[in-house]
Design a protein around this motif. Structure first.
Motif, PDB file in Angstrom:
ATOM      1  N   SER A  77      20.204  15.939  28.834  1.00  0.00           N
ATOM      2  CA  SER A  77      18.809  16.323  28.591  1.00  0.00           C
ATOM      3  C   SER A  77      18.207  16.884  29.870  1.00  0.00           C
ATOM      4  O   SER A  77      18.377  16.310  30.958  1.00  0.00           O
ATOM      5  CB  SER A  77      17.993  15.114  28.121  1.00  0.00           C
ATOM      6  OG  SER A  77      18.546  14.583  26.928  1.00  0.00           O
ATOM      7  N   PHE A  78      17.476  18.003  29.746  1.00  0.00           N
ATOM      8  CA  PHE A  78      16.820  18.652  30.878  1.00  0.00           C
ATOM      9  C   PHE A  78      15.322  18.681  30.631  1.00  0.00           C
ATOM     10  O   PHE A  78      14.853  18.750  29.499  1.00  0.00           O
ATOM     11  CB  PHE A  78      17.352  20.084  31.058  1.00  0.00           C
ATOM     12  CG  PHE A  78      18.860  20.163  31.153  1.00  0.00           C
ATOM     13  CD1 PHE A  78      19.509  19.952  32.361  1.00  0.00           C
ATOM     14  CD2 PHE A  78      19.620  20.412  30.023  1.00  0.00           C
ATOM     15  CE1 PHE A  78      20.881  20.024  32.441  1.00  0.00           C
ATOM     16  CE2 PHE A  78      21.002  20.478  30.100  1.00  0.00           C
ATOM     17  CZ  PHE A  78      21.635  20.284  31.320  1.00  0.00           C
ATOM     18  N   GLY A  79      14.586  18.667  31.723  1.00  0.00           N
ATOM     19  CA  GLY A  79      13.136  18.721  31.585  1.00  0.00           C
ATOM     20  C   GLY A  79      12.574  17.363  31.253  1.00  0.00           C
ATOM     21  O   GLY A  79      12.941  16.336  31.838  1.00  0.00           O
ATOM     22  N   ARG A  80      11.698  17.306  30.296  1.00  0.00           N
ATOM     23  CA  ARG A  80      11.065  16.059  29.895  1.00  0.00           C
ATOM     24  C   ARG A  80      12.029  15.269  29.038  1.00  0.00           C
ATOM     25  O   ARG A  80      12.476  15.725  28.004  1.00  0.00           O
ATOM     26  CB  ARG A  80       9.776  16.354  29.121  1.00  0.00           C
ATOM     27  CG  ARG A  80       8.924  15.114  28.846  1.00  0.00           C
ATOM     28  CD  ARG A  80       7.567  15.558  28.300  1.00  0.00           C
ATOM     29  NE  ARG A  80       6.690  14.428  28.104  1.00  0.00           N
ATOM     30  CZ  ARG A  80       6.594  13.742  26.961  1.00  0.00           C
ATOM     31  NH1 ARG A  80       7.343  14.079  25.926  1.00  0.00           N
ATOM     32  NH2 ARG A  80       5.761  12.730  26.867  1.00  0.00           N
ATOM     33  N   SER A  81      12.362  14.055  29.474  1.00  0.00           N
ATOM     34  CA  SER A  81      13.311  13.228  28.746  1.00  0.00           C
ATOM     35  C   SER A  81      12.919  11.766  28.864  1.00  0.00           C
ATOM     36  O   SER A  81      12.103  11.389  29.706  1.00  0.00           O
ATOM     37  CB  SER A  81      14.738  13.440  29.281  1.00  0.00           C
ATOM     38  OG  SER A  81      14.802  13.138  30.659  1.00  0.00           O
ATOM     39  N   LEU A  82      13.544  10.964  28.041  1.00  0.00           N
ATOM     40  CA  LEU A  82      13.228   9.535  27.995  1.00  0.00           C
ATOM     41  C   LEU A  82      14.071   8.785  28.996  1.00  0.00           C
ATOM     42  O   LEU A  82      15.295   8.910  29.021  1.00  0.00           O
ATOM     43  CB  LEU A  82      13.480   8.983  26.586  1.00  0.00           C
ATOM     44  CG  LEU A  82      13.128   7.510  26.360  1.00  0.00           C
ATOM     45  CD1 LEU A  82      11.626   7.287  26.476  1.00  0.00           C
ATOM     46  CD2 LEU A  82      13.638   7.069  24.992  1.00  0.00           C
ATOM     47  N   VAL A  90       9.955  11.088  31.527  1.00  0.00           N
ATOM     48  CA  VAL A  90       9.922  11.607  32.898  1.00  0.00           C
ATOM     49  C   VAL A  90      10.205  13.099  32.840  1.00  0.00           C
ATOM     50  O   VAL A  90      10.759  13.620  31.868  1.00  0.00           O
ATOM     51  CB  VAL A  90      10.981  10.900  33.770  1.00  0.00           C
ATOM     52  CG1 VAL A  90      10.675   9.418  33.898  1.00  0.00           C
ATOM     53  CG2 VAL A  90      12.379  11.090  33.198  1.00  0.00           C
ATOM     54  N   SER A  91       9.841  13.787  33.885  1.00  0.00           N
ATOM     55  CA  SER A  91      10.045  15.238  33.939  1.00  0.00           C
ATOM     56  C   SER A  91      10.859  15.588  35.185  1.00  0.00           C
ATOM     57  O   SER A  91      10.855  14.863  36.178  1.00  0.00           O
ATOM     58  CB  SER A  91       8.696  15.966  33.963  1.00  0.00           C
ATOM     59  OG  SER A  91       7.959  15.699  32.777  1.00  0.00           O
ATOM     60  N   GLY A  92      11.528  16.733  35.109  1.00  0.00           N
ATOM     61  CA  GLY A  92      12.289  17.218  36.245  1.00  0.00           C
ATOM     62  C   GLY A  92      13.544  16.433  36.531  1.00  0.00           C
ATOM     63  O   GLY A  92      14.013  16.411  37.655  1.00  0.00           O
ATOM     64  N   GLN A  93      14.085  15.768  35.548  1.00  0.00           N
ATOM     65  CA  GLN A  93      15.281  14.954  35.756  1.00  0.00           C
ATOM     66  C   GLN A  93      16.302  15.248  34.651  1.00  0.00           C
ATOM     67  O   GLN A  93      15.933  15.388  33.481  1.00  0.00           O
ATOM     68  CB  GLN A  93      14.928  13.464  35.738  1.00  0.00           C
ATOM     69  CG  GLN A  93      16.119  12.554  36.037  1.00  0.00           C
ATOM     70  CD  GLN A  93      15.706  11.084  36.054  1.00  0.00           C
ATOM     71  OE1 GLN A  93      14.517  10.769  35.965  1.00  0.00           O
ATOM     72  NE2 GLN A  93      16.686  10.199  36.190  1.00  0.00           N
ATOM     73  N   THR A  94      17.558  15.386  35.027  1.00  0.00           N
ATOM     74  CA  THR A  94      18.636  15.596  34.057  1.00  0.00           C
ATOM     75  C   THR A  94      19.232  14.242  33.692  1.00  0.00           C
ATOM     76  O   THR A  94      19.630  13.479  34.570  1.00  0.00           O
ATOM     77  CB  THR A  94      19.719  16.507  34.628  1.00  0.00           C
ATOM     78  OG1 THR A  94      19.141  17.775  34.959  1.00  0.00           O
ATOM     79  CG2 THR A  94      20.846  16.697  33.630  1.00  0.00           C
ATOM     80  N   VAL A  95      19.263  13.957  32.397  1.00  0.00           N
ATOM     81  CA  VAL A  95      19.772  12.676  31.921  1.00  0.00           C
ATOM     82  C   VAL A  95      21.021  12.923  31.087  1.00  0.00           C
ATOM     83  O   VAL A  95      21.017  13.732  30.150  1.00  0.00           O
ATOM     84  CB  VAL A  95      18.712  11.945  31.081  1.00  0.00           C
ATOM     85  CG1 VAL A  95      19.293  10.634  30.533  1.00  0.00           C
ATOM     86  CG2 VAL A  95      17.468  11.686  31.902  1.00  0.00           C
ATOM     87  N   GLN A  96      22.101  12.250  31.432  1.00  0.00           N
ATOM     88  CA  GLN A  96      23.353  12.351  30.685  1.00  0.00           C
ATOM     89  C   GLN A  96      23.573  11.066  29.898  1.00  0.00           C
ATOM     90  O   GLN A  96      23.377   9.959  30.414  1.00  0.00           O
ATOM     91  CB  GLN A  96      24.537  12.569  31.626  1.00  0.00           C
ATOM     92  CG  GLN A  96      24.443  13.847  32.454  1.00  0.00           C
ATOM     93  CD  GLN A  96      25.667  14.020  33.326  1.00  0.00           C
ATOM     94  OE1 GLN A  96      26.741  14.350  32.850  1.00  0.00           O
ATOM     95  NE2 GLN A  96      25.480  13.765  34.622  1.00  0.00           N
ATOM     96  N   SER A 297      27.403   2.602  24.318  1.00  0.00           N
ATOM     97  CA  SER A 297      26.840   3.836  24.881  1.00  0.00           C
ATOM     98  C   SER A 297      26.686   3.685  26.394  1.00  0.00           C
ATOM     99  O   SER A 297      26.737   2.579  26.953  1.00  0.00           O
ATOM    100  CB  SER A 297      25.478   4.134  24.248  1.00  0.00           C
ATOM    101  OG  SER A 297      24.561   3.091  24.510  1.00  0.00           O
ATOM    102  N   TRP A 298      26.443   4.832  27.063  1.00  0.00           N
ATOM    103  CA  TRP A 298      26.255   4.872  28.518  1.00  0.00           C
ATOM    104  C   TRP A 298      25.285   5.979  28.853  1.00  0.00           C
ATOM    105  O   TRP A 298      25.216   7.011  28.175  1.00  0.00           O
ATOM    106  CB  TRP A 298      27.590   5.142  29.201  1.00  0.00           C
ATOM    107  CG  TRP A 298      27.466   5.530  30.655  1.00  0.00           C
ATOM    108  CD1 TRP A 298      27.386   4.696  31.712  1.00  0.00           C
ATOM    109  CD2 TRP A 298      27.392   6.863  31.166  1.00  0.00           C
ATOM    110  NE1 TRP A 298      27.259   5.384  32.891  1.00  0.00           N
ATOM    111  CE2 TRP A 298      27.271   6.747  32.571  1.00  0.00           C
ATOM    112  CE3 TRP A 298      27.406   8.130  30.590  1.00  0.00           C
ATOM    113  CZ2 TRP A 298      27.156   7.863  33.402  1.00  0.00           C
ATOM    114  CZ3 TRP A 298      27.299   9.236  31.418  1.00  0.00           C
ATOM    115  CH2 TRP A 298      27.184   9.105  32.803  1.00  0.00           C
ATOM    116  N   SER A 299      24.496   5.765  29.919  1.00  0.00           N
ATOM    117  CA  SER A 299      23.567   6.786  30.399  1.00  0.00           C
ATOM    118  C   SER A 299      23.521   6.723  31.924  1.00  0.00           C
ATOM    119  O   SER A 299      23.455   5.631  32.512  1.00  0.00           O
ATOM    120  CB  SER A 299      22.160   6.575  29.834  1.00  0.00           C
ATOM    121  OG  SER A 299      21.243   7.478  30.403  1.00  0.00           O
ATOM    122  N   ASP A 300      23.539   7.898  32.580  1.00  0.00           N
ATOM    123  CA  ASP A 300      23.501   7.896  34.044  1.00  0.00           C
ATOM    124  C   ASP A 300      22.097   7.607  34.581  1.00  0.00           C
ATOM    125  O   ASP A 300      21.907   7.335  35.767  1.00  0.00           O
ATOM    126  CB  ASP A 300      24.001   9.239  34.581  1.00  0.00           C
ATOM    127  CG  ASP A 300      23.071  10.375  34.229  1.00  0.00           C
ATOM    128  OD1 ASP A 300      22.227  10.212  33.305  1.00  0.00           O
ATOM    129  OD2 ASP A 300      23.196  11.449  34.841  1.00  0.00           O
TER     130      ASP A 300
END
Length: 458
Positions: A77-82, A90-96, A297-300
């Motif tokens: 996810s790019f931009g605004r993500s949970l 949050v904004s400006g953060q890449t979430v995998q 599941s996993w998230s960075d």
């Protein structure tokens, strides 16, 4: 003579695959039948259907095994993500994120549908095999008829050639008597006219022999066989051997013929119709299914919450395998489905399946009745053919003696050329009728042997 049989000879010819062979070979009837069966395109198609039925049968067995599925997913996810830690955007953060799952499901009960499908597949496989055997039987009869036609034409040519030779010798003797003044020239002219007619007949008989060989080779789908020859048994000896065989009663032959593939096919098809009824009824019953699943599941972006010595919470890096272990979940599931109302669809399907079963019963009865009628007719034909053959033999014996007597009188000048020609024509007609009756009798007896399950040989 054209040997007739109920199974049309041309059917097999249209279904055979072409095969080039070398000329100069002598084929007996067993070789012809074997070659025709091995190279028949419809037989090959039938075996392909058998292989398909085997696959279906195997699949019905494998349907008893549960279904096992695995899944894995990944997204960025790019931009605004949970934020998976605080659950704030949050904004400006890449979430995998990554996830995986494993699931198992099976049908525990559904009115015994799997069992009925398995039995139906077994019956379908058996019916497919018998259908191939039925096609082989048709080819066997067709080739046997064509083979005997070739033998008949060969003997007819031999008889005609013998008559031509007799006439030529008689013309030589008559010419000498005419030149000596003992006989009028009209006697020689009569014989020459008779010779011309017989030579014309010989040409026709030879053409018939060529056409009979062509018909047989076309049935066998042989190519480039200018010297194709068939093994020639002694038809008189063969007919005499069959005379020693007891002509069994129709009922006894019919009892043996019930094992023929043409009957077995419809019987297996009836069993399939029975399973269709059972399958339709099985849908009245509720179905119970079972399922089990496992996933994680996993998230960075996810952090692991910690408590400090003073009780203040803080976050640290969350290792990959720890996340998988902490986020793991599993489930067991039982599901029961009870049919209540579906527009009477199941009921109508059952009724249609019962109609199909009644039709299958009628098909079996019809096949058995048709078989009995054919055996009845074949038995009557065989008995009549034997009586005609014996009568024709007596006629040949009488006409041969009459011809010899007339020939002696003609040589002595006591009989005219007309008397000679009449006697010879009578003998030729008797010989032709005897050959027809002999091969007709042989073929009819071979048909009865076929119904009794005896291999056709000569």
């Amino acid at each position: 003579m054209k040997i007739r049989c109920r199974i049309v000879v041309a059917v097999a010819g249209a279904m055979l695959g072409a095969t080039p062979v070398f000329g100069g070979e002598t084929w007996d009837i067993a070789q012809c039948i074997r070659h025709a069966v091995e190279h028949n395109l419809q037989v090959r198609q039938g075996w392909n259907l058998v292989e398909g039925a085997r696959v279906d049968h195997l699949q019905t067995k494998l349907n008893y095994l549960p279904n096992l599925n695995a899944g894995i997913g990944y997204n960025a996810s790019f931009g605004r993500s949970l934020d998976p830690t605080t659950y704030n955007y949050v904004s400006g953060q890449t979430v995998q994120n990554a996830s995986g799952s494993l699931s198992l499901s099976t049908n525990l009960f559904a009115g015994m549908q799997k069992l009925h499908n398995l039995r139906r597949a077994e019956f379908s496989l058996a019916a497919s095999v018998q259908e191939v055997e039925r096609i082989k039987d048709e080819i066997t009869i067709a080739v046997a008829a064509a083979y005997l036609q070739v033998l008949y034409c060969r003997e007819q040519v031999a008889v005609s050639e013998n008559r031509v030779a007799i006439l030529e010798r008689q013309i030589e003797r008559t010419t000498q008597l005419v030149e000596a003044g003992s006989l009028p020239i009209g006697n020689r002219l009569e014989l020459e006219a008779q010779l011309a007619a017989e030579q014309y007949n010989l040409v026709n008989y030879r053409n018939q022999r060529v056409n009979s060989v062509l018909t047989l080779t076309q049935l066998l789908e042989l190519r480039d066989v200018p010297d194709f020859e068939v093994a020639v048994p002694d038809s008189a000896v063969l007919a005499a051997e069959m005379d020693g065989q007891q002509l069994r009663e129709v009922g006894e032959i019919y009892g043996m013929a019930l094992k023929l593939p043409r009957i077995e096919v419809v019987k297996w098809q009836r069993k399939m119709a029975e399973q269709d009824v059972a399958l339709a009824r099985a849908r009245y019953y509720p179905s119970l299914s079972f399922g089990a699943s496992y996933g994680s599941s996993w998230s960075d972006a996810r952090l692991k919450p910690q408590l400090g010595a003073d009780g203040t919470p803080y976050y640290t890096k969350y290792p990959f395998f720890e996340q998988l272990d902490d986020n793991a979940s599993s489930a067991l599931q039982f599901s029961l489905s009870v049919p209540i109302f579906g527009g009477l669809n199941v009921r109508n399907n059952v009724r249609k399946a019962k109609i199909g079963l009644r039709n299958a019963d009628l098909a079996v009865k019809q096949a058995e009745n048709q078989l009995y009628k054919e055996i009845q007719q074949a038995w009557s034909d065989a008995r009549g053919a034997w009586e005609r053959y014996r009568s024709a033999e007596s006629s040949v014996t009488s006409n041969a003696e009459a011809f010899r007597n007339t020939e002696q009188k003609f040589d002595a000048g006591a009989a005219t050329a007309v008397d000679y020609n009449v006697a010879q024509n009578n003998l030729a007609e008797a010989q032709s009728l005897m050959l027809q009756a002999r091969y007709d009798y042989i073929f009819k007896m071979k048909i009865l042997d076929f119904y009794r399950g005896v291999e056709i040989t000569l």
